[in-house]
Motif scaffolding. Structure first.
Motif, PDB file in Angstrom:
ATOM      1  N   ILE A  39      19.077 -61.936 -22.038  1.00  0.00           N
ATOM      2  CA  ILE A  39      18.066 -61.253 -21.267  1.00  0.00           C
ATOM      3  C   ILE A  39      17.216 -62.489 -21.128  1.00  0.00           C
ATOM      4  CG2 ILE A  39      16.093 -60.003 -21.615  1.00  0.00           C
ATOM      5  CD1 ILE A  39      17.572 -58.253 -23.816  1.00  0.00           C
ATOM      6  N   ARG A  40      16.393 -62.569 -19.844  1.00  0.00           N
ATOM      7  CA  ARG A  40      15.638 -63.461 -19.723  1.00  0.00           C
ATOM      8  C   ARG A  40      14.382 -62.915 -18.976  1.00  0.00           C
ATOM      9  NH1 ARG A  40      18.557 -66.399 -14.118  1.00  0.00           N
ATOM     10  NH2 ARG A  40      17.873 -64.757 -12.651  1.00  0.00           N
ATOM     11  N   GLN A  41      13.228 -63.753 -19.081  1.00  0.00           N
ATOM     12  CA  GLN A  41      12.180 -63.399 -18.199  1.00  0.00           C
ATOM     13  C   GLN A  41      11.343 -64.401 -17.814  1.00  0.00           C
ATOM     14  OE1 GLN A  41       9.123 -62.015 -21.233  1.00  0.00           O
ATOM     15  NE2 GLN A  41       8.277 -60.696 -19.547  1.00  0.00           N
ATOM     16  N   THR A  42      11.124 -64.369 -16.434  1.00  0.00           N
ATOM     17  CA  THR A  42      10.417 -65.571 -15.626  1.00  0.00           C
ATOM     18  C   THR A  42       9.214 -65.124 -15.884  1.00  0.00           C
ATOM     19  OG1 THR A  42      10.965 -64.188 -13.814  1.00  0.00           O
ATOM     20  CG2 THR A  42      12.539 -65.838 -14.043  1.00  0.00           C
ATOM     21  N   GLY A  44       5.557 -64.003 -15.287  1.00  0.00           N
ATOM     22  CA  GLY A  44       4.893 -62.997 -14.817  1.00  0.00           C
ATOM     23  C   GLY A  44       5.708 -61.852 -14.295  1.00  0.00           C
ATOM     24  N   LYS A  45       6.968 -61.845 -14.890  1.00  0.00           N
ATOM     25  CA  LYS A  45       7.807 -61.059 -14.431  1.00  0.00           C
ATOM     26  C   LYS A  45       8.582 -60.069 -15.467  1.00  0.00           C
ATOM     27  CE  LYS A  45       9.324 -62.559  -9.950  1.00  0.00           C
ATOM     28  NZ  LYS A  45      10.622 -63.213  -8.975  1.00  0.00           N
ATOM     29  N   ASP A  46       9.121 -58.988 -15.228  1.00  0.00           N
ATOM     30  CA  ASP A  46       9.739 -58.198 -16.064  1.00  0.00           C
ATOM     31  C   ASP A  46      10.787 -58.832 -16.739  1.00  0.00           C
ATOM     32  OD1 ASP A  46       9.173 -54.848 -14.468  1.00  0.00           O
ATOM     33  OD2 ASP A  46       7.837 -56.366 -15.819  1.00  0.00           O
ATOM     34  N   LEU A  47      11.130 -58.299 -18.098  1.00  0.00           N
ATOM     35  CA  LEU A  47      12.661 -58.670 -18.524  1.00  0.00           C
ATOM     36  C   LEU A  47      13.723 -58.460 -17.736  1.00  0.00           C
ATOM     37  CD1 LEU A  47      11.935 -57.358 -22.152  1.00  0.00           C
ATOM     38  CD2 LEU A  47      11.994 -59.795 -21.318  1.00  0.00           C
ATOM     39  N   GLU A  48      14.607 -59.111 -17.607  1.00  0.00           N
ATOM     40  CA  GLU A  48      15.926 -59.150 -16.808  1.00  0.00           C
ATOM     41  C   GLU A  48      16.931 -59.091 -17.617  1.00  0.00           C
ATOM     42  OE1 GLU A  48      16.600 -62.043 -13.783  1.00  0.00           O
ATOM     43  OE2 GLU A  48      17.695 -60.705 -12.762  1.00  0.00           O
ATOM     44  N   TRP A  49      17.852 -58.236 -17.566  1.00  0.00           N
ATOM     45  CA  TRP A  49      19.107 -57.869 -18.618  1.00  0.00           C
ATOM     46  C   TRP A  49      20.065 -58.912 -17.726  1.00  0.00           C
ATOM     47  CZ3 TRP A  49      24.032 -55.585 -18.023  1.00  0.00           C
ATOM     48  CH2 TRP A  49      24.800 -55.373 -19.035  1.00  0.00           C
ATOM     49  N   ILE A  50      20.827 -59.760 -18.408  1.00  0.00           N
ATOM     50  CA  ILE A  50      21.936 -60.609 -17.797  1.00  0.00           C
ATOM     51  C   ILE A  50      23.254 -60.096 -18.053  1.00  0.00           C
ATOM     52  CG2 ILE A  50      22.949 -62.740 -17.863  1.00  0.00           C
ATOM     53  CD1 ILE A  50      19.962 -64.008 -18.739  1.00  0.00           C
ATOM     54  N   GLY A  51      23.451 -59.494 -19.431  1.00  0.00           N
ATOM     55  CA  GLY A  51      24.881 -59.083 -19.843  1.00  0.00           C
ATOM     56  C   GLY A  51      24.916 -59.162 -21.297  1.00  0.00           C
ATOM     57  N   CYS A  52      26.144 -58.532 -21.674  1.00  0.00           N
ATOM     58  CA  CYS A  52      26.267 -58.659 -23.122  1.00  0.00           C
ATOM     59  C   CYS A  52      27.837 -58.614 -23.373  1.00  0.00           C
ATOM     60  CB  CYS A  52      25.604 -57.397 -23.756  1.00  0.00           C
ATOM     61  SG  CYS A  52      26.403 -55.569 -23.251  1.00  0.00           S
ATOM     62  N   ILE A  53      28.068 -58.869 -24.590  1.00  0.00           N
ATOM     63  CA  ILE A  53      29.736 -58.688 -25.260  1.00  0.00           C
ATOM     64  C   ILE A  53      29.304 -57.713 -26.384  1.00  0.00           C
ATOM     65  CG2 ILE A  53      29.306 -60.753 -26.800  1.00  0.00           C
ATOM     66  CD1 ILE A  53      32.237 -61.312 -25.999  1.00  0.00           C
ATOM     67  N   ALA A  54      30.280 -56.855 -26.498  1.00  0.00           N
ATOM     68  CA  ALA A  54      30.465 -55.745 -27.606  1.00  0.00           C
ATOM     69  C   ALA A  54      31.290 -56.136 -28.516  1.00  0.00           C
ATOM     70  CB  ALA A  54      30.862 -54.437 -26.889  1.00  0.00           C
ATOM     71  N   ASN A  55      30.960 -55.459 -29.642  1.00  0.00           N
ATOM     72  CA  ASN A  55      32.274 -56.128 -30.902  1.00  0.00           C
ATOM     73  C   ASN A  55      33.440 -55.812 -30.654  1.00  0.00           C
ATOM     74  OD1 ASN A  55      30.044 -56.695 -32.450  1.00  0.00           O
ATOM     75  ND2 ASN A  55      29.854 -54.859 -33.682  1.00  0.00           N
ATOM     76  N   PRO A  91      16.315 -73.349  -9.074  1.00  0.00           N
ATOM     77  CA  PRO A  91      14.955 -73.325 -10.015  1.00  0.00           C
ATOM     78  C   PRO A  91      14.385 -71.826 -10.080  1.00  0.00           C
ATOM     79  CG  PRO A  91      14.760 -75.115  -8.215  1.00  0.00           C
ATOM     80  CD  PRO A  91      16.230 -74.444  -8.278  1.00  0.00           C
ATOM     81  N   GLN A  92      15.004 -70.985  -9.650  1.00  0.00           N
ATOM     82  CA  GLN A  92      14.661 -69.497  -9.478  1.00  0.00           C
ATOM     83  C   GLN A  92      15.522 -69.192 -10.869  1.00  0.00           C
ATOM     84  OE1 GLN A  92      15.543 -70.614  -6.459  1.00  0.00           O
ATOM     85  NE2 GLN A  92      13.403 -70.402  -6.212  1.00  0.00           N
ATOM     86  N   ASP A  93      16.291 -69.980 -11.598  1.00  0.00           N
ATOM     87  CA  ASP A  93      16.750 -69.657 -12.948  1.00  0.00           C
ATOM     88  C   ASP A  93      15.786 -70.119 -14.183  1.00  0.00           C
ATOM     89  OD1 ASP A  93      20.022 -70.048 -11.567  1.00  0.00           O
ATOM     90  OD2 ASP A  93      19.241 -68.092 -12.274  1.00  0.00           O
ATOM     91  N   THR A  94      14.725 -70.702 -13.787  1.00  0.00           N
ATOM     92  CA  THR A  94      13.663 -71.232 -14.832  1.00  0.00           C
ATOM     93  C   THR A  94      13.192 -69.878 -15.364  1.00  0.00           C
ATOM     94  OG1 THR A  94      13.266 -73.248 -13.638  1.00  0.00           O
ATOM     95  CG2 THR A  94      11.536 -72.290 -15.058  1.00  0.00           C
ATOM     96  N   ALA A  95      13.223 -69.763 -16.669  1.00  0.00           N
ATOM     97  CA  ALA A  95      12.836 -68.661 -17.448  1.00  0.00           C
ATOM     98  C   ALA A  95      12.696 -68.852 -19.167  1.00  0.00           C
ATOM     99  CB  ALA A  95      13.526 -67.445 -17.033  1.00  0.00           C
ATOM    100  N   VAL A  96      12.418 -67.867 -19.770  1.00  0.00           N
ATOM    101  CA  VAL A  96      12.811 -67.915 -21.075  1.00  0.00           C
ATOM    102  C   VAL A  96      13.675 -66.984 -21.436  1.00  0.00           C
ATOM    103  CG1 VAL A  96      11.769 -66.943 -23.348  1.00  0.00           C
ATOM    104  CG2 VAL A  96      10.223 -68.161 -21.691  1.00  0.00           C
ATOM    105  N   TYR A  97      14.809 -67.463 -21.971  1.00  0.00           N
ATOM    106  CA  TYR A  97      16.120 -66.747 -22.290  1.00  0.00           C
ATOM    107  C   TYR A  97      16.108 -66.197 -23.669  1.00  0.00           C
ATOM    108  CZ  TYR A  97      17.912 -68.324 -17.805  1.00  0.00           C
ATOM    109  OH  TYR A  97      18.181 -68.486 -16.527  1.00  0.00           O
ATOM    110  N   TYR A  98      16.639 -65.217 -23.812  1.00  0.00           N
ATOM    111  CA  TYR A  98      16.425 -64.470 -25.206  1.00  0.00           C
ATOM    112  C   TYR A  98      17.703 -63.832 -25.307  1.00  0.00           C
ATOM    113  CZ  TYR A  98      11.349 -63.902 -24.603  1.00  0.00           C
ATOM    114  OH  TYR A  98       9.976 -64.258 -24.504  1.00  0.00           O
ATOM    115  N   CYS A  99      18.262 -63.819 -26.643  1.00  0.00           N
ATOM    116  CA  CYS A  99      19.451 -63.068 -27.078  1.00  0.00           C
ATOM    117  C   CYS A  99      18.818 -61.837 -27.890  1.00  0.00           C
ATOM    118  CB  CYS A  99      20.485 -63.909 -27.799  1.00  0.00           C
ATOM    119  SG  CYS A  99      19.964 -64.776 -29.475  1.00  0.00           S
TER     120      CYS A  99
END
Length: 128
Positions: A39-42, A44-55, A91-99
């Motif tokens: 997940i990432r957050q640029t 001033g913007k909302d959280l944006e889900w990028i994707g996931c991997i399941a078990n 540059p639009q990919d500049t963000a805080v990236y979370y797992c």
């Protein structure tokens, strides 16, 4: 209690690939939850889900064609790690990236409360 920790570069040049890794520790490792998310957050913007991997190894990606076409998520269960490769960054990919971890698949309008565990986040800047 499971803990997640992101690692990767804090600065990436435009057009390069951003590689991020999330290391899972504690609890029952990657058996604690079912979905392992990026997940990432640029600013001033909302959280944006990028994707996931399941078990079961299945991967799911954002409905955004731009993100989906540039994202690749994989895992190394022997190391209790899962990774994100984001290609052709701008540059639009500049963000805080979370797992983050969850037992349910949440893909749109995500909130922090949708996920059971979070990494602290890593700030990534895309700049030449």
């Amino acid at each position: 209690q499971v803990q997640l920790q992101e690692s990767g570069p804090d600065l990436v040049k435009p057009s390069q690939t951003l590689p991020l890794t999330c290391t899972v520790s504690g609890g029952s490792g990657m058996r604690t939850y079912y979905y392992w998310n990026w997940i990432r957050q640029t600013s001033g913007k909302d959280l944006e889900w990028i994707g996931c991997i399941a078990n079961d190894g299945e991967t799911y990606y954002s409905a955004s064609h731009d993100l989906k076409s540039r994202s690749s998520i994989s895992r190394d269960t022997s190391k209790s790690q899962f990774s994100l490769q984001l290609s052709s960054v701008t540059p639009q990919d500049t963000a805080v990236y979370y797992c983050a971890a969850s037992d349910y698949l949440e893909t749109v309008h995500v909130k922090r409360s949708d996920f059971s565990a979070w990494g602290q986040g890593t700030q990534v800047a895309v700049s030449s």
